[in-house]
Design a protein around this motif. Structure first.
Motif, PDB file in Angstrom:
ATOM      1  N   LEU A  35      48.137   0.284  51.166  1.00 61.70           N
ATOM      2  CA  LEU A  35      46.933   1.089  51.366  1.00 61.70           C
ATOM      3  C   LEU A  35      46.198   0.669  52.641  1.00 61.70           C
ATOM      4  N   ALA A  36      46.196  -0.637  52.918  1.00 60.52           N
ATOM      5  CA  ALA A  36      45.550  -1.119  54.141  1.00 60.52           C
ATOM      6  C   ALA A  36      46.259  -0.553  55.369  1.00 60.52           C
ATOM      7  N   ASN A  37      47.590  -0.546  55.327  1.00 56.26           N
ATOM      8  CA  ASN A  37      48.362   0.019  56.441  1.00 56.26           C
ATOM      9  C   ASN A  37      48.131   1.516  56.567  1.00 56.26           C
TER      10      ASN A  37
ATOM     11  N   ASN B 284      53.814 -13.673  28.728  1.00 55.26           N
ATOM     12  CA  ASN B 284      54.990 -13.691  29.584  1.00 55.26           C
ATOM     13  C   ASN B 284      54.613 -13.903  31.052  1.00 55.26           C
ATOM     14  N   LYS B 285      55.009 -15.059  31.615  1.00 56.58           N
ATOM     15  CA  LYS B 285      54.663 -15.390  32.999  1.00 56.58           C
ATOM     16  C   LYS B 285      55.406 -14.510  34.003  1.00 56.58           C
ATOM     17  N   VAL B 286      56.606 -14.053  33.638  1.00 55.62           N
ATOM     18  CA  VAL B 286      57.362 -13.174  34.540  1.00 55.62           C
ATOM     19  C   VAL B 286      56.609 -11.869  34.746  1.00 55.62           C
ATOM     20  N   PHE B 287      56.100 -11.305  33.651  1.00 61.38           N
ATOM     21  CA  PHE B 287      55.312 -10.068  33.733  1.00 61.38           C
ATOM     22  C   PHE B 287      54.066 -10.278  34.581  1.00 61.38           C
ATOM     23  N   LEU B 288      53.371 -11.402  34.372  1.00 61.06           N
ATOM     24  CA  LEU B 288      52.158 -11.707  35.135  1.00 61.06           C
ATOM     25  C   LEU B 288      52.465 -11.809  36.631  1.00 61.06           C
ATOM     26  N   THR B 289      53.526 -12.535  36.974  1.00 62.91           N
ATOM     27  CA  THR B 289      53.902 -12.699  38.382  1.00 62.91           C
ATOM     28  C   THR B 289      54.297 -11.367  39.000  1.00 62.91           C
ATOM     29  N   ASN B 290      55.092 -10.585  38.276  1.00 60.90           N
ATOM     30  CA  ASN B 290      55.507  -9.268  38.771  1.00 60.90           C
ATOM     31  C   ASN B 290      54.297  -8.369  39.030  1.00 60.90           C
ATOM     32  N   TYR B 291      53.357  -8.417  38.115  1.00 61.11           N
ATOM     33  CA  TYR B 291      52.172  -7.555  38.233  1.00 61.11           C
ATOM     34  C   TYR B 291      51.355  -7.949  39.465  1.00 61.11           C
ATOM     35  N   LEU B 292      51.162  -9.253  39.661  1.00 63.58           N
ATOM     36  CA  LEU B 292      50.400  -9.720  40.827  1.00 63.58           C
ATOM     37  C   LEU B 292      51.104  -9.328  42.124  1.00 63.58           C
ATOM     38  N   ASN B 293      52.417  -9.455  42.152  1.00 61.38           N
ATOM     39  CA  ASN B 293      53.180  -9.042  43.331  1.00 61.38           C
ATOM     40  C   ASN B 293      53.034  -7.539  43.569  1.00 61.38           C
ATOM     41  N   SER B 294      53.057  -6.776  42.483  1.00 58.26           N
ATOM     42  CA  SER B 294      52.961  -5.319  42.591  1.00 58.26           C
ATOM     43  C   SER B 294      51.626  -4.882  43.194  1.00 58.26           C
ATOM     44  N   ILE B 295      50.530  -5.460  42.699  1.00 60.35           N
ATOM     45  CA  ILE B 295      49.223  -5.040  43.211  1.00 60.35           C
ATOM     46  C   ILE B 295      48.993  -5.555  44.634  1.00 60.35           C
ATOM     47  N   SER B 296      49.581  -6.695  44.965  1.00 60.76           N
ATOM     48  CA  SER B 296      49.467  -7.197  46.337  1.00 60.76           C
ATOM     49  C   SER B 296      50.198  -6.272  47.305  1.00 60.76           C
ATOM     50  N   ASN B 297      51.406  -5.854  46.922  1.00 62.07           N
ATOM     51  CA  ASN B 297      52.180  -4.926  47.758  1.00 62.07           C
ATOM     52  C   ASN B 297      51.449  -3.606  47.930  1.00 62.07           C
ATOM     53  N   ARG B 298      50.829  -3.123  46.843  1.00 62.47           N
ATOM     54  CA  ARG B 298      50.105  -1.857  46.890  1.00 62.47           C
ATOM     55  C   ARG B 298      48.896  -1.963  47.809  1.00 62.47           C
TER      56      ARG B 298
END
Length: 223
Positions: A138-140, A120-134
């Motif tokens: 953490l950097a902030n 599922n590409k939607v799940f993959l995209t959501n996951y990548l967005n989630s870890i990028s946001n996280r």
């Protein structure tokens, strides 16, 4: 009920409950329950599952060099826990994870996550967005903790709330919650807030704050 709950999570957003059921049909998953104060994970425990809060909330905490606990964030349903640390050479929890209240958490094995990426590409995209946001969060947070004084931390926090050109803001947390977020005692936080008001930098009315001297707040960041 489970598939409806999961479909509300950022990593599964856009996937219907029916699609969710089909995706998980051959996956290895379980639901665990925890009571208030229970430890879900210790810092440096190996992260082997995608964990999603289904009910309640948990908090991530770190210990500073003096042994004082600093709350990094609260994670509420239906958000994932440490999703950025499921992969990588050192896939360990970066913080201690503790239940704030009665909690239910969904666990999906790492192998199942990889299989679902392929399905599922939607799940993959959501996951990548989630870890990028996280990662950005953490950097902030690390930059925020780098400020040496409470006033510096508070100035940084207020300026971010006021960006790009607001002068009146509302604190989203109580003084006690803000103090915990800053990793200081409530009296110390209240005293710093009062001093900034006496110095003419801000004007306060409970949670309402008016910025009076933005340039001086910026100077506090350099101290």
């Amino acid at each position: 009920m489970l598939f409806q709950q999961l479909s509300q999570s950022p990593v599964f957003r856009g996937i219907s409950p029916d699609e969710m059921e089909n995706l998980l049909i051959d996956s290895q998953y379980q639901i665990k329950k925890f009571s208030k104060g229970d430890m879900l994970a210790f810092r440096e425990d190996k992260c082997e599952n995608l964990m999603i809060v289904l009910k309640g909330s948990v908090k991530g905490e770190m210990l500073d060099p003096s042994g004082k606990s600093i709350k990094i964030e609260d994670i509420m349903a239906p958000y994932p826990i440490a999703s950025a640390f499921l992969f990588g050479q050192r896939n360990q929890f970066p913080v201690n994870v503790t239940a704030n209240e009665e909690v239910e958490v969904f666990y999906l094995s790492k192998n199942s996550v990889i299989e679902m990426f392929q399905k599922n590409k939607v799940f993959l995209t959501n996951y990548l967005n989630s870890i990028s946001n996280r990662s950005q969060f953490l950097a902030n947070k690390l930059m925020f903790l780098n400020f040496k004084t409470i006033k510096g931390k508070l100035a940084n926090y207020l300026l971010k709330l006021a960006a790009p050109d607001k002068t009146e803001i509302t604190l989203p947390k109580s003084q006690a919650e803000m103090a915990q977020f800053f990793g200081v005692t409530r009296p110390s936080f209240a005293r710093s807030l009062k001093e900034m008001e006496q110095e003419g930098l801000i004007e306060t009315n409970r949670r309402e704050i008016k910025i009076l001297n933005k340039q001086q707040l910026i100077r506090l960041l350099q101290q």
